[in-house]
Design a protein around this motif. Structure first.
Motif, short mmCIF file in Angstrom:
data_model
loop_
_atom_site.label_atom_id
_atom_site.label_comp_id
_atom_site.label_asym_id
_atom_site.label_seq_id
_atom_site.Cartn_x
_atom_site.Cartn_y
_atom_site.Cartn_z
N ALA A 141 0.83 -1.21 0.00
CA ALA A 141 0.00 0.00 0.00
C ALA A 141 0.87 1.26 0.00
O ALA A 141 0.53 2.25 -0.66
N LEU A 142 1.97 1.22 0.72
CA LEU A 142 2.88 2.38 0.76
C LEU A 142 3.53 2.59 -0.61
O LEU A 142 3.64 3.73 -1.08
N LYS A 143 3.97 1.50 -1.24
CA LYS A 143 4.59 1.61 -2.56
C LYS A 143 3.64 2.18 -3.59
O LYS A 143 4.07 2.81 -4.56
N ALA A 144 2.36 1.92 -3.42
CA ALA A 144 1.37 2.45 -4.35
C ALA A 144 1.25 3.97 -4.24
O ALA A 144 0.79 4.63 -5.16
N ILE A 145 1.65 4.52 -3.09
CA ILE A 145 1.61 5.96 -2.88
C ILE A 145 2.88 6.63 -3.39
O ILE A 145 2.83 7.65 -4.09
N ALA A 146 4.04 6.06 -3.04
CA ALA A 146 5.33 6.65 -3.43
C ALA A 146 6.42 5.59 -3.26
O ALA A 146 6.23 4.60 -2.53
N PRO A 147 7.58 5.77 -3.90
CA PRO A 147 8.70 4.85 -3.65
C PRO A 147 8.98 4.76 -2.16
O PRO A 147 9.03 5.77 -1.46
N THR A 148 9.12 3.53 -1.66
CA THR A 148 9.22 3.29 -0.22
C THR A 148 10.49 2.51 0.10
O THR A 148 10.73 1.44 -0.47
N LEU A 149 11.28 3.05 1.02
CA LEU A 149 12.47 2.37 1.51
C LEU A 149 12.25 1.97 2.96
O LEU A 149 11.97 2.83 3.80
N LEU A 150 12.36 0.68 3.25
CA LEU A 150 12.26 0.18 4.62
C LEU A 150 13.60 -0.39 5.05
O LEU A 150 14.22 -1.15 4.30
N PHE A 151 14.04 -0.04 6.24
CA PHE A 151 15.36 -0.45 6.72
C PHE A 151 15.24 -1.41 7.90
O PHE A 151 14.24 -1.43 8.61
N ASN A 152 16.28 -2.19 8.10
CA ASN A 152 16.36 -3.11 9.24
C ASN A 152 17.57 -2.72 10.08
O ASN A 152 18.71 -2.95 9.67
N PRO A 153 17.37 -2.12 11.26
CA PRO A 153 18.50 -1.67 12.08
C PRO A 153 19.17 -2.78 12.87
O PRO A 153 20.13 -2.51 13.59
N TYR A 154 18.69 -4.02 12.74
CA TYR A 154 19.18 -5.11 13.58
C TYR A 154 19.80 -6.22 12.74
O TYR A 154 19.12 -7.20 12.40
N PRO A 155 21.07 -6.09 12.36
CA PRO A 155 21.70 -7.12 11.53
C PRO A 155 21.86 -8.44 12.27
O PRO A 155 22.03 -8.47 13.49
N GLU A 156 21.81 -9.52 11.52
CA GLU A 156 22.00 -10.85 12.08
C GLU A 156 23.45 -11.03 12.53
O GLU A 156 24.35 -10.27 12.16
#
Length: 334
Positions: A141-156
């Protein structure tokens, strides 16, 4: 007869110009740049960035940014931009101490894990930033509004630490926003802050004792401590000051802390106790004041307890790291 020939010539010339324009537009589209154009008609470049969801294409330089978490908000603010929307602005002002104010025109778009999608769309963003853990369910739904970048602050485990991740995320956001020069200036300033604080701490010998960093809070009428581990952003920040973490977890903690009670502290009592505790949940006065285990700890008896303050945000970006470094230096050099 001459008039007819002249008219035919003009029509042919006009047709040729139209064909030429169409060809130029097709070339711009097919040449790897972008089909979109700026307001002045100049083709805008399309670039690809990597986030926790994969690759995402962004055309042009975003100007209207919506942020769904406080770390991304901090990063955008650090780069000299005001987002058009931020989740839970009141909460961010309460919990996140950074030296940049959120502008009065910024719209509060709701809860970090359940933002108001209609309100986001009404802001007409050209970029949305958030966390995978909080916003993955709304990703399509977010991508349908605008380009969306989601980050993960917790590396394995084995994939770096939270501090490295913080810098990478900050630089990625800066690159998307064409703010690489500004980002480098922020990081240079942070490193200078570290050097100054490290020197101050060393001058008084406060680097000779290790530290433990805990978030303390009430949970079911008992005191809970989140003891920060070596992979956490907060510990890595304090390590830049020449300090060493006394707490060693028996296992990898992806979120950067181990949950413990007061019984875990005697093994760490020779360290300096640095903590983040909310003013409205003063566990030291309310629950631990008459606790024999707590009162028997050396760092309690020797008054080596240092309060960073409840608005010290240990999960943020370079501005939060700078604030933490300065506060720690001030406390340890009293």
């Amino acid at each position: 007869m001459r008039i007819v020939k002249s008219s035919a010539f003009l029509i042919m010339l006009l047709f040729a110009v139209i064909l030429s324009a169409c060809g130029a537009q097709n070339t711009a589209t097919e040449g790897g740049g972008s089909a979109a154009e700026a307001s002045n008609g100049t083709p805008q470049e399309t670039r690809t960035f990597k986030d926790a969801m994969g690759d995402i294409s962004v055309t042009g330089v975003p100007k209207r940014v919506v942020v769904l978490d406080w770390t991304a908000a901090e990063d955008v603010l650090a780069l000299g931009m005001q987002p058009v929307g931020i989740t839970d602005i009141e909460g961010m002002k309460k919990w996140v101490d950074i030296p940049v104010e959120i502008g009065p025109d910024v719209t509060d778009i709701g809860d970090r894990s359940a933002p108001n999608m209609e309100l986001i769309a009404s802001l007409k963003p050209d970029l949305i930033l958030g966390l995978k853990s909080l916003n993955e369910a709304n990703y399509d739904a977010l991508k349908a509004i605008a380009p969306t970048l989601l980050f993960n602050p917790y590396p394995e485990e084995g994939q770096g630490d939270q501090y490295e991740n913080m810098e990478t995320t900050f630089r990625t956001i800066a690159d998307v926003l064409d703010k690489n020069t500004e980002a480098q200036a922020v990081l240079d300033d942070l490193n200078q802050t570290y050097e100054t604080a490290k020197k101050r701490i060393a001058e008084v010998g406060a680097d000779q004792k290790p530290f433990i960093l805990a978030m303390a809070f009430t949970n079911q009428n008992a005191v809970t401590f989140r003891l920060s581990t070596d992979n956490s952003l907060a510990v890595k920040t304090l390590e830049h000051l020449g300090l060493k973490n006394a707490y060693k977890s028996k296992q990898f903690e992806i979120y950067g802390f181990t949950t413990a009670d007061v019984e875990a502290l005697p093994a760490l009592q020779e360290a300096n106790f640095i903590h983040i505790t909310q003013n409205d949940d003063n566990v030291f006065e309310n629950q631990l004041k008459d606790n024999p285990v707590w009162n028997g700890l050396n760092f309690v008896k020797e008054n080596r307890i240092y309060a960073l303050g409840g608005d010290t945000w240990p999960y943020g970006g370079p501005l939060g790291a700078k604030v933490m470094a300065e506060k720690a230096a001030d406390l340890l050099t009293k």
